[in-house]
Motif scaffolding. Structure first.
Motif, PDB file in Angstrom:
ATOM      1  N   LEU A  46       0.823  -1.203   0.000  1.00  0.00           N
ATOM      2  CA  LEU A  46       0.000   0.000   0.000  1.00  0.00           C
ATOM      3  C   LEU A  46       0.861   1.259   0.000  1.00  0.00           C
ATOM      4  O   LEU A  46       0.554   2.233  -0.682  1.00  0.00           O
ATOM      5  N   VAL A  47       1.935   1.241   0.769  1.00  0.00           N
ATOM      6  CA  VAL A  47       2.843   2.394   0.793  1.00  0.00           C
ATOM      7  C   VAL A  47       3.495   2.580  -0.568  1.00  0.00           C
ATOM      8  O   VAL A  47       3.627   3.705  -1.067  1.00  0.00           O
ATOM      9  N   GLU A  48       3.880   1.488  -1.186  1.00  0.00           N
ATOM     10  CA  GLU A  48       4.516   1.559  -2.506  1.00  0.00           C
ATOM     11  C   GLU A  48       3.554   2.143  -3.541  1.00  0.00           C
ATOM     12  O   GLU A  48       3.959   2.865  -4.457  1.00  0.00           O
ATOM     13  N   GLU A  49       2.250   1.880  -3.382  1.00  0.00           N
ATOM     14  CA  GLU A  49       1.248   2.409  -4.305  1.00  0.00           C
ATOM     15  C   GLU A  49       0.887   3.864  -4.009  1.00  0.00           C
ATOM     16  O   GLU A  49       0.141   4.479  -4.767  1.00  0.00           O
ATOM     17  N   GLY A  50       1.423   4.409  -2.916  1.00  0.00           N
ATOM     18  CA  GLY A  50       1.149   5.806  -2.577  1.00  0.00           C
ATOM     19  C   GLY A  50      -0.202   6.039  -1.944  1.00  0.00           C
ATOM     20  O   GLY A  50      -0.719   7.172  -1.951  1.00  0.00           O
ATOM     21  N   VAL A  51      -0.804   5.003  -1.356  1.00  0.00           N
ATOM     22  CA  VAL A  51      -2.102   5.165  -0.696  1.00  0.00           C
ATOM     23  C   VAL A  51      -1.896   5.898   0.631  1.00  0.00           C
ATOM     24  O   VAL A  51      -1.004   5.565   1.416  1.00  0.00           O
ATOM     25  N   ALA A  52      -2.727   6.897   0.873  1.00  0.00           N
ATOM     26  CA  ALA A  52      -2.568   7.734   2.069  1.00  0.00           C
ATOM     27  C   ALA A  52      -2.958   6.972   3.340  1.00  0.00           C
ATOM     28  O   ALA A  52      -3.912   6.184   3.342  1.00  0.00           O
ATOM     29  N   LEU A  53      -2.224   7.229   4.399  1.00  0.00           N
ATOM     30  CA  LEU A  53      -2.540   6.703   5.726  1.00  0.00           C
ATOM     31  C   LEU A  53      -3.320   7.779   6.469  1.00  0.00           C
ATOM     32  O   LEU A  53      -2.831   8.894   6.649  1.00  0.00           O
ATOM     33  N   CYS A  54      -4.539   7.458   6.885  1.00  0.00           N
ATOM     34  CA  CYS A  54      -5.435   8.452   7.486  1.00  0.00           C
ATOM     35  C   CYS A  54      -5.744   8.093   8.937  1.00  0.00           C
ATOM     36  O   CYS A  54      -6.039   6.935   9.251  1.00  0.00           O
ATOM     37  N   ARG A  55      -5.691   9.099   9.808  1.00  0.00           N
ATOM     38  CA  ARG A  55      -6.039   8.876  11.216  1.00  0.00           C
ATOM     39  C   ARG A  55      -7.543   8.688  11.371  1.00  0.00           C
ATOM     40  O   ARG A  55      -8.336   9.354  10.713  1.00  0.00           O
ATOM     41  N   ASN A  56      -7.924   7.808  12.273  1.00  0.00           N
ATOM     42  CA  ASN A  56      -9.317   7.659  12.646  1.00  0.00           C
ATOM     43  C   ASN A  56      -9.712   8.859  13.511  1.00  0.00           C
ATOM     44  O   ASN A  56      -9.060   9.117  14.528  1.00  0.00           O
ATOM     45  N   PRO A  57     -10.767   9.613  13.149  1.00  0.00           N
ATOM     46  CA  PRO A  57     -11.160  10.776  13.966  1.00  0.00           C
ATOM     47  C   PRO A  57     -11.485  10.416  15.411  1.00  0.00           C
ATOM     48  O   PRO A  57     -11.418  11.275  16.290  1.00  0.00           O
ATOM     49  N   ALA A  58     -11.822   9.149  15.664  1.00  0.00           N
ATOM     50  CA  ALA A  58     -12.124   8.729  17.025  1.00  0.00           C
ATOM     51  C   ALA A  58     -10.874   8.420  17.833  1.00  0.00           C
ATOM     52  O   ALA A  58     -10.949   8.217  19.043  1.00  0.00           O
ATOM     53  N   SER A  59      -9.723   8.379  17.174  1.00  0.00           N
ATOM     54  CA  SER A  59      -8.463   8.056  17.850  1.00  0.00           C
ATOM     55  C   SER A  59      -7.749   9.328  18.293  1.00  0.00           C
ATOM     56  O   SER A  59      -7.944  10.399  17.720  1.00  0.00           O
ATOM     57  N   ARG A  60      -6.897   9.175  19.293  1.00  0.00           N
ATOM     58  CA  ARG A  60      -6.132  10.303  19.812  1.00  0.00           C
ATOM     59  C   ARG A  60      -4.643  10.012  19.658  1.00  0.00           C
ATOM     60  O   ARG A  60      -4.166   8.966  20.093  1.00  0.00           O
ATOM     61  N   PHE A  61      -3.953  10.960  19.039  1.00  0.00           N
ATOM     62  CA  PHE A  61      -2.526  10.827  18.749  1.00  0.00           C
ATOM     63  C   PHE A  61      -1.758  11.951  19.427  1.00  0.00           C
ATOM     64  O   PHE A  61      -2.184  13.110  19.396  1.00  0.00           O
ATOM     65  N   ALA A  62      -0.612  11.630  20.011  1.00  0.00           N
ATOM     66  CA  ALA A  62       0.285  12.633  20.577  1.00  0.00           C
ATOM     67  C   ALA A  62       1.659  11.994  20.730  1.00  0.00           C
ATOM     68  O   ALA A  62       1.801  10.772  20.621  1.00  0.00           O
ATOM     69  N   PRO A 101       8.133   6.356   0.444  1.00  0.00           N
ATOM     70  CA  PRO A 101       8.422   4.982  -0.007  1.00  0.00           C
ATOM     71  C   PRO A 101       9.758   4.457   0.502  1.00  0.00           C
ATOM     72  O   PRO A 101       9.961   3.239   0.560  1.00  0.00           O
ATOM     73  N   GLY A 102      10.655   5.374   0.909  1.00  0.00           N
ATOM     74  CA  GLY A 102      11.931   4.933   1.449  1.00  0.00           C
ATOM     75  C   GLY A 102      11.792   4.151   2.742  1.00  0.00           C
ATOM     76  O   GLY A 102      12.734   3.453   3.154  1.00  0.00           O
ATOM     77  N   LEU A 103      10.616   4.239   3.384  1.00  0.00           N
ATOM     78  CA  LEU A 103      10.395   3.510   4.635  1.00  0.00           C
ATOM     79  C   LEU A 103       9.911   2.083   4.400  1.00  0.00           C
ATOM     80  O   LEU A 103       9.721   1.326   5.361  1.00  0.00           O
ATOM     81  N   ILE A 104       9.691   1.726   3.146  1.00  0.00           N
ATOM     82  CA  ILE A 104       9.212   0.370   2.857  1.00  0.00           C
ATOM     83  C   ILE A 104      10.169  -0.679   3.411  1.00  0.00           C
ATOM     84  O   ILE A 104       9.753  -1.736   3.907  1.00  0.00           O
ATOM     85  N   GLY A 105      11.467  -0.384   3.346  1.00  0.00           N
ATOM     86  CA  GLY A 105      12.454  -1.352   3.831  1.00  0.00           C
ATOM     87  C   GLY A 105      12.654  -1.347   5.323  1.00  0.00           C
ATOM     88  O   GLY A 105      13.422  -2.159   5.860  1.00  0.00           O
TER      89      GLY A 105
END
Length: 383
Positions: A299-315, A356-360
């Motif tokens: 999915l990362v190689e295809e450039g699909v965006a990673l989206c946060r769940n609005p119900a989740s909390r990130f910090a 994409p450099g993080l694929i490895g």
């Protein structure tokens, strides 16, 4: 949704937690993000916190959801208000309202409550213990603000509502769609719908009390203590009166408590986990089909965006040499190097196209898989 005419630095300097501010339609192009019927539908669902507040014969009546579908048609001509909590967790267009307010740290943001009111409807004069931005979404509402309130301010007797017994307005405005009223903590305010189909979006912020922090952190610390970690005084000497609790004993006892609570790193990890817990942890957002590391790489190689769940909390909390501890939904993840950079990026924006450099990087992909399988993020096409 974004602002075109708003100075965040000036706001923080002159208004934040100081005084109310009326902001006349600062949006690039305001569009009400939620239909009233959709809001009513949410109020009928299990797992959605809602209240129906009616006024009649000088009395305030409160009914808690979930509400039956035919309830609104039975309300009659008396003014009423529907309040639905955390709508941003269920409606992406409402979640998008939070983005312009990200000049306030994410950990302070609570949720977006949405209200619908008929002509004359409101929830009464009250004050909140947190900051709130009141966005007029549809219709018009007259807002009045008063003075500062505190625990000694007289309240009306009511089982469900904290209404002021004596509200004295000091300023008044009628808000049109797109207008925003900022109200600091403790400032009395009262909003009344002017006409039917009045919708207001309340972007609320969290402000933990000292008692909450002390109680919860102490409980956390005590939970990890060993019972044989006890007071000791091998240097005890005779004292003139055996009834006295001596200064040396008091100092040693207090030091036992202080040492347990003064571990800054332990407090930071505890608070990050505690503060990032979901508002409604009983809601399960985990995907039907979990993914593996190889799926994430594809999915990362295809450039699909990673989206946060609005119900989740990130910090995150910064650690030495560029590392971070990432907190997501009550869990902590220690990250370093490129993974730390990814963690910072995920916290900064609602969606991110991963380098994409993080694929490895096994560590990076494992973090993504963990967050995905817990329902904290999802892969979505950019459109």
């Amino acid at each position: 949704m974004h602002f075109t005419d708003f100075d965040a630095d000036l706001f923080l300097r002159d208004y934040w937690q100081k005084r109310p501010l009326l902001i006349r339609n600062p949006w690039a192009g305001w569009a009400n993000p939620l239909d009233p019927d959709e809001l009513a539908g949410l109020a009928c669902e299990e797992g959605v916190e809602s209240r129906l507040i009616g006024q009649g014969d000088g009395r305030w009546m409160v009914e808690h959801g979930p509400l039956p579908e035919d309830r609104f048609g039975a309300m009659g001509r008396s003014p009423w208000t529907l309040l639905v909590q955390a709508v941003d967790m269920h409606v992406p267009a409402v979640a998008a309202l939070v983005a312009p307010f990200r000049f306030i740290p994410n950990w302070r943001i609570d949720d977006v409550m949405v209200s619908y009111a008929t002509d004359g409807g409101g929830v009464g004069a009250h004050y909140d213990q947190y900051d709130v931005f009141l966005i007029q979404g549809l219709g018009r509402r007259r807002w009045q603000v008063g003075g500062r309130c505190d625990a000694d301010t007289p309240l009306m007797l009511h089982e469900d509502l904290r209404l002021l017994a004596d509200f004295q307005p000091e300023a008044e405005w009628v808000l049109e769609p797109g207008d925003i009223l900022y109200v600091p903590p403790g400032v009395a305010h009262n909003g009344v719908a002017v006409g039917d189909d009045c919708m207001t979006y309340s972007v609320g912020f969290r402000a933990p009390s000292r008692s909450e922090l002390v109680e919860q952190f102490c409980a956390h610390v005590v939970g990890g203590m060993e019972d044989d970690d006890r007071y000791a005084d091998p240097d005890l000497t005779m004292q003139s009166n055996p009834g006295e609790i001596g200064a040396a004993a008091l100092a040693r006892l207090q030091a036992m408590v202080a040492e347990a609570l003064n571990d800054r790193a332990a407090f930071a990890r505890w608070f990050g986990e505690y503060n990032s817990e979901r508002k409604y942890p009983e809601l399960d957002f985990r995907p039907d089909e979990p993914i593996a590391v190889e799926d994430a790489r594809e999915l990362v190689e295809e450039g699909v965006a990673l989206c946060r769940n609005p119900a989740s909390r990130f910090a995150f909390v910064a650690q030495g040499e560029g590392g971070v501890t990432l907190f997501v939904d009550g869990e902590s993840h220690d990250c370093s190097g490129d993974v730390a950079a990814l963690a910072r990026q995920i916290c900064a924006t609602d969606s991110v196209v991963i380098d994409p450099g993080l694929i490895g990087s096994d560590a990076a992909m494992e973090l993504v898989v963990t967050l995905y399988n817990e329902g904290s993020v999802s892969f979505l096409p950019e459109d």
